[in-house]
Write a protein that holds these residues in place. Sequence first.
Motif, short mmCIF file in Angstrom:
data_model
loop_
_atom_site.label_atom_id
_atom_site.label_comp_id
_atom_site.label_asym_id
_atom_site.label_seq_id
_atom_site.Cartn_x
_atom_site.Cartn_y
_atom_site.Cartn_z
N SER A 116 0.81 -1.22 0.00
CA SER A 116 0.00 0.00 0.00
C SER A 116 0.84 1.26 0.00
O SER A 116 0.37 2.33 -0.41
CB SER A 116 -0.94 0.01 1.21
OG SER A 116 -1.82 -1.09 1.16
N ASN A 117 2.08 1.15 0.48
CA ASN A 117 2.93 2.34 0.62
C ASN A 117 4.07 2.40 -0.39
O ASN A 117 5.01 3.18 -0.19
CB ASN A 117 3.47 2.41 2.05
CG ASN A 117 2.36 2.71 3.03
OD1 ASN A 117 1.68 3.72 2.93
ND2 ASN A 117 2.14 1.80 3.96
N ILE A 118 4.00 1.62 -1.45
CA ILE A 118 5.03 1.72 -2.49
C ILE A 118 4.94 3.12 -3.09
O ILE A 118 3.89 3.52 -3.58
CB ILE A 118 4.87 0.63 -3.56
CG1 ILE A 118 5.17 -0.75 -2.96
CG2 ILE A 118 5.78 0.91 -4.76
CD1 ILE A 118 4.91 -1.91 -3.90
N VAL A 159 -5.21 -6.05 -2.63
CA VAL A 159 -4.41 -4.95 -2.08
C VAL A 159 -3.99 -4.01 -3.20
O VAL A 159 -4.05 -2.78 -3.07
CB VAL A 159 -3.18 -5.47 -1.31
CG1 VAL A 159 -2.32 -4.33 -0.81
CG2 VAL A 159 -3.62 -6.35 -0.14
N LEU A 160 -3.56 -4.56 -4.32
CA LEU A 160 -3.09 -3.74 -5.44
C LEU A 160 -4.21 -2.95 -6.11
O LEU A 160 -3.95 -1.95 -6.79
CB LEU A 160 -2.37 -4.60 -6.47
CG LEU A 160 -0.96 -5.02 -6.08
CD1 LEU A 160 -0.43 -6.05 -7.06
CD2 LEU A 160 -0.04 -3.83 -5.99
N GLU A 161 -5.44 -3.38 -5.90
CA GLU A 161 -6.59 -2.69 -6.49
C GLU A 161 -6.63 -1.21 -6.09
O GLU A 161 -7.12 -0.38 -6.83
CB GLU A 161 -7.87 -3.39 -6.03
CG GLU A 161 -9.02 -3.27 -6.96
CD GLU A 161 -10.14 -4.19 -6.51
OE1 GLU A 161 -10.97 -3.73 -5.70
OE2 GLU A 161 -10.17 -5.35 -6.97
N ASN A 162 -6.10 -0.89 -4.92
CA ASN A 162 -6.10 0.49 -4.42
C ASN A 162 -4.83 1.25 -4.78
O ASN A 162 -4.55 2.29 -4.18
CB ASN A 162 -6.30 0.49 -2.90
CG ASN A 162 -7.63 -0.12 -2.51
OD1 ASN A 162 -8.64 0.14 -3.14
ND2 ASN A 162 -7.61 -0.95 -1.49
N SER A 210 0.29 -2.42 -11.64
CA SER A 210 -0.31 -3.48 -12.44
C SER A 210 0.21 -4.85 -11.99
O SER A 210 1.41 -5.10 -12.00
CB SER A 210 0.04 -3.24 -13.91
OG SER A 210 -0.40 -4.32 -14.69
N LEU A 211 -0.71 -5.73 -11.62
CA LEU A 211 -0.37 -7.10 -11.24
C LEU A 211 -0.32 -7.97 -12.48
O LEU A 211 -1.28 -8.03 -13.25
CB LEU A 211 -1.41 -7.65 -10.26
CG LEU A 211 -1.26 -9.09 -9.81
CD1 LEU A 211 0.07 -9.31 -9.09
CD2 LEU A 211 -2.43 -9.49 -8.90
#
Length: 135
Positions: A63-65, A91-94, A98-99
Amino acid sequence: MKYAIRYYSKSGNTKRLADALSDYLNVPALDISHDLTEDVDVLFFGSGVYGSSLDPGVISFISNIGVRVGSFVNFSTSGIMESNYLLISDVLENTSISLSDCEFHCPGSFVGMNAGRPDDGDIQDFINFVKDFLS
């Protein structure tokens, strides 16, 4: 291309994969206490599944990248679950990251289950996965 490897591992199973990847790519495998400080084309990210969820530290790290990540490639180990891909995806949705559709998962040793995993065959499968991803 610029690569980074980050991982979270309580039992050492995921760390074993991260270390093998580090040897293959000649890029340091660092745990999630090390923030990303530069943009990367590919972030190889490894973690396990703990109580059917992600560790809160993993969620916080993702979340904090604060740098640009071209592609987030998930790899994981677990005693029971097939993968943590959907948990990572949530988590990456927010984020704006890109996953990748490509992921690697293998069993990990956990309270007597999957003894010795990941083993040498799992390590080789992981390296082959990375080779295919990068080609």
